[in-house]
Design an enzyme around this catalytic site. Sequence first.
Site, PDB file in Angstrom:
ATOM      1  N   THR A   1     -30.078  43.127  78.758  1.00 40.06           N
ATOM      2  CA  THR A   1     -31.242  43.863  78.412  1.00 40.06           C
ATOM      3  C   THR A   1     -32.213  44.526  79.586  1.00 40.06           C
ATOM      4  OG1 THR A   1     -31.716  42.184  76.630  1.00 40.06           O
ATOM      5  CG2 THR A   1     -33.544  43.677  77.102  1.00 40.06           C
TER       6      THR A   1
ATOM      7  N   LYS B   1     -32.927  46.271  70.860  1.00 39.21           N
ATOM      8  CA  LYS B   1     -33.878  45.521  71.281  1.00 39.21           C
ATOM      9  C   LYS B   1     -35.342  46.088  71.469  1.00 39.21           C
ATOM     10  CE  LYS B   1     -30.391  44.120  74.163  1.00 39.21           C
ATOM     11  NZ  LYS B   1     -29.843  44.208  75.585  1.00 39.21           N
TER      12      LYS B   1
ATOM     13  N   GLY C   1     -40.583  46.236  72.497  1.00 37.04           N
ATOM     14  CA  GLY C   1     -39.207  45.871  73.022  1.00 37.04           C
ATOM     15  C   GLY C   1     -39.046  44.769  73.564  1.00 37.04           C
TER      16      GLY C   1
ATOM     17  N   SER D   1     -33.096  42.111  82.705  1.00 42.61           N
ATOM     18  CA  SER D   1     -32.291  42.137  83.734  1.00 42.61           C
ATOM     19  C   SER D   1     -32.414  43.275  84.826  1.00 42.61           C
ATOM     20  CB  SER D   1     -30.886  41.909  83.840  1.00 42.61           C
ATOM     21  OG  SER D   1     -30.792  40.654  83.033  1.00 42.61           O
TER      22      SER D   1
ATOM     23  N   CYS E   1     -27.401  48.505  87.554  1.00 39.42           N
ATOM     24  CA  CYS E   1     -27.220  46.952  87.231  1.00 39.42           C
ATOM     25  C   CYS E   1     -26.224  46.621  86.333  1.00 39.42           C
ATOM     26  CB  CYS E   1     -28.651  46.741  86.410  1.00 39.42           C
ATOM     27  SG  CYS E   1     -28.633  44.920  85.746  1.00 39.42           S
TER      28      CYS E   1
END
Length: 184
Positions: free
Chosen positions: A12, A44, A58, A137, A171
Amino acid sequence: MSEDRFPGWHGTTILAVRRAGRVVVAGDGQVSVGQTVMKGTARKVRRLNPGGHDVVVGFAGSTADAFTLLERLEKKLEAAPGQLARACVELAKDWRMDKYLRNLEAMLIVTDGKDIFVVTGAGDVLEPEHDVAAIGSGGNYALAAARGLMEGGLDAEAVARKAMAIAADICVYTNGNLTVEVLG
């Protein structure tokens, strides 16, 4: 998330951008366990309408925990229609004080199109500086990219989409399958 209880779970990136009277919340769709992508199309970012007032939320962290918090937030908003800050503070107080809620592993970005708040289980209700907030993340990557993009002439949605694309390129726990909600 707690590495003891959920080793290797990642996922996420949620980003909120406010510009020119509009707020955009974007979230990626990736959930990973270790080096394995378990799902690439998770949703999400949610739109709520408690008491006839649009709110976009969110979430990052455990999905079940996040939905528990969303239900609580919706009740707080129904009790105080149009008072997002009050509802977020009340949720954070409950989250911090309640024996059951205290163990929930999630973070929220909440907006009504005017205000943006990051709500945490530590009792924090943070209003971001620079009209940008991010969690998850890849949150720091998306935050840095969005802040840099805010220097140009892009609208809120373009900033959010480009920043999320940059975060997904950097990421490994973020992908380009976006859910985007716009208010304002």
